[in-house]
Design an enzyme around this catalytic site. Structure first.
Site, PDB file in Angstrom:
ATOM      1  N   GLU A 258       0.841  -1.200   0.000  1.00 28.75           N
ATOM      2  CA  GLU A 258       0.000   0.000   0.000  1.00 28.75           C
ATOM      3  C   GLU A 258       0.877   1.251   0.000  1.00 28.75           C
ATOM      4  OE1 GLU A 258      -3.656   1.831   2.715  1.00 28.75           O
ATOM      5  OE2 GLU A 258      -2.235   0.415   3.594  1.00 28.75           O
ATOM      6  N   LYS A 320     -10.690   0.251  -2.308  1.00 24.91           N
ATOM      7  CA  LYS A 320     -10.940  -0.252  -0.963  1.00 24.91           C
ATOM      8  C   LYS A 320     -12.355   0.125  -0.516  1.00 24.91           C
ATOM      9  CE  LYS A 320      -8.768   0.022   3.653  1.00 24.91           C
ATOM     10  NZ  LYS A 320      -7.641   0.630   4.395  1.00 24.91           N
ATOM     11  N   CYS A 368      -5.100  -3.665   3.067  1.00 18.90           N
ATOM     12  CA  CYS A 368      -4.743  -3.426   4.467  1.00 18.90           C
ATOM     13  C   CYS A 368      -5.815  -3.915   5.441  1.00 18.90           C
ATOM     14  CB  CYS A 368      -4.432  -1.943   4.647  1.00 18.90           C
ATOM     15  SG  CYS A 368      -3.648  -1.531   6.237  1.00 18.90           S
TER      16      CYS A 368
END
Length: 496
Positions: A258, A320, A368
């Site tokens: 990321e 995300k 994440c």
């Protein structure tokens, strides 16, 4: 004296979780809580459960304080209040579980099952209310034990929490019971332990799937969070990733974590061109990058995983959908700012997505924080063959946080029957097979690469097919067994 004991039990329960994984701590902690609330009224049960939860979350989430030290001048003062406040809020879920159980007042194995049911229901709520925070689920006590964690392929992590709590409190229930009920508790405890061991043995003993032949290269740049966004560090950071990526050796897919590139990569043609020159015609880069989109609604910001090829891409992307509260967005009704310096709040994507990339097995993307959500990492419509988890745990230094995060990734692999490949900025990067075993890893604060073969997927697990719908039948089966071992079987025999 009861409330200090409940607090101590909550602290002890943290020792059962990774990275400690001391299983007897779970037995002691949940047995103690069960004994404390067994004869309590709802208000006392609520208070005892809250004391347990306060210690459980305060010690288990202490690593969050590390993130406030990244910009200590602005946010350092918030570290202790933030951890304390979050812990006090999350402690409401164990409190509700204990208060609900005090309404039952059932002894023996049936009482143990009902306690585990209340606990699991509260834990499920914690994973879903206000977008959810299913960190450190009780079932993760088994995450680092190859044979024991395999039951999650059928039960999921919430179901595994049910089994862990049930096994932990049955000895305590036996202490309170007499005669056939005491024997029933011990019998159910033995049956439960044998079932978990047998399920794990059968799954691990099954013929392993053949390898995919896909060659991975994971790059761990090891950039401190305090340096990541400094303008004078940008070229050095990018050059480090390019240099590590170009190391001798063959690979089919290159994986960066990321925000490996400190900027909007798709808006920097020169940087994209440098990546394209490094990639052979049949190679793909997957990396986590921020993205901004201007449309009729204005400018929106996304945290994405993008795929680049030798032509310059991007050829695919994923946004995300589970955002981090206070890091990537702040609820509008709160008068505070984000810990992450961005022009605006991130916008959530539509949900799990499977990416089809040239020459590669179908890949699911999890950015994440998203990897902590059971049942929400794979697209139900198009099942991927593996999951790429791009993450940045640099916020949390060498604390227990990144190790707990890795445990979540291992559990998602078991639940889905899919390998999980993790690229982390400062560690822990890892290749995890469909049984949750770590094939390769690169520890925290290390700079380097992992060259490894992509493990093969297993057929969809029961949990991958049904999700949390497996929980009601699991609880009902446990209640039936408890009733039988509590004397129900003897009563049926006498009637016949």
């Amino acid at each position: 004296m009861a409330f200090p004991l409940a607090f101590a039990a909550g602290a002890a329960a943290v020792l059962a979780l990774p990275p400690f994984s001391v299983l007897p701590a779970a037995l002691l902690a949940y047995s103690a809580l069960f004994l404390l609330v067994a004869d309590a009224g709802p208000r006392r049960g609520l208070a005892l459960g809250w004391a347990f939860g306060l210690a459980y979350f305060a010690f288990g989430l202490s690593w969050i304080a590390e993130s406030f030290a990244v910009d200590a001048e602005r946010f350092g003062w918030m570290a202790v209040p933030a951890v304390a406040g979050l812990s006090a809020l999350l402690a409401l879920f164990p409190a509700l579980a204990c208060a609900a159980f005090t309404r039952v007042h059932t002894s023996g194995a049936t009482g143990a099952v009902l306690f585990a049911t209340c606990w699991t229901a509260a834990e499920w709520l914690r994973g879903h209310v206000l977008t959810g925070f299913p960190w450190n689920l009780t079932g993760y006590a088994l995450a680092e034990f190859d044979m024991l964690r395999q039951s999650a392929a059928w039960t999921g992590s919430y179901g595994l929490s049910f089994l862990v709590v049930l096994a932990s409190v049955l000895p305590a229930a036996a202490l309170r019971a007499e005669g056939v009920r005491r024997t029933g508790c011990l019998v159910l405890f033995g049956v439960l332990c044998l079932a978990v061991l047998a399920a794990g043995w059968l799954r691990l003993a099954a013929t392993p799937p053949e390898g995919t032949g896909v060659r991975l290269r994971i790059v761990q740049g090891n950039i401190a969070q305090a340096k990541k966004w400094l303008p004078d560090q940008r070229e050095a950071i990018f050059a480090r990733y390019l240099r590590l990526s170009a190391a001798p050796g063959a690979f089919d897919v290159l994986l960066w974590p990321e925000t490996a590139f400190p900027g909007d990569l798709d808006e920097d043609p020169a940087a994209v061109a440098r990546i394209a020159r490094m990639l052979a015609p049949d190679r793909i880069l997957l990396t986590g990058v921020p993205e901004r989109v201007a449309d009729a609604e204005g400018t929106r910001y996304f945290n994405t995983i993008q795929a680049y090829d030798a032509e310059g891409g991007p050829v695919a992307d994923y946004a995300k959908h589970h955002l981090v509260p206070f890091g990537e967005y702040v609820p509008r009704w709160l008068p505070i700012g984000r810990l992450v310096e961005t022009p605006g709040d991130f916008t959530p994507g539509p949900g799990p997505r499977t990416l089809a990339l040239p020459g590669l097995p179908l890949v699911g993307a999890a950015m994440c924080y998203e990897i902590i959500f059971p049942g929400h990492v794979a697209d139900d419509a198009i099942r991927p063959d593996w999951i790429f988890n791009a993450t940045n745990d640099a916020w949390f230094g060498t604390s227990i946080g990144p190790r707990q995060h890795l445990a979540s990734a291992r559990m998602r692999a078991v639940e889905e029957g899919l390998p999980v490949v993790r690229a982390a900025n400062t560690g822990i990067s890892a290749v995890i097979d469909a049984e949750g075993r770590i094939r390769d890893r690169l520890g925290m604060e290390r700079t380097g690469i992992i060259d490894a073969e992509l493990p093969a997927a297993r057929p969809p697990t029961l949990y991958a097919r049904l999700g949390d719908l497996v929980l009601p039948p699991l609880v009902l089966a446990a209640l039936l067994l408890a009733w039988l071992t509590d004397g129900g079987a003897a009563r049926l025999w006498r009637r016949t």
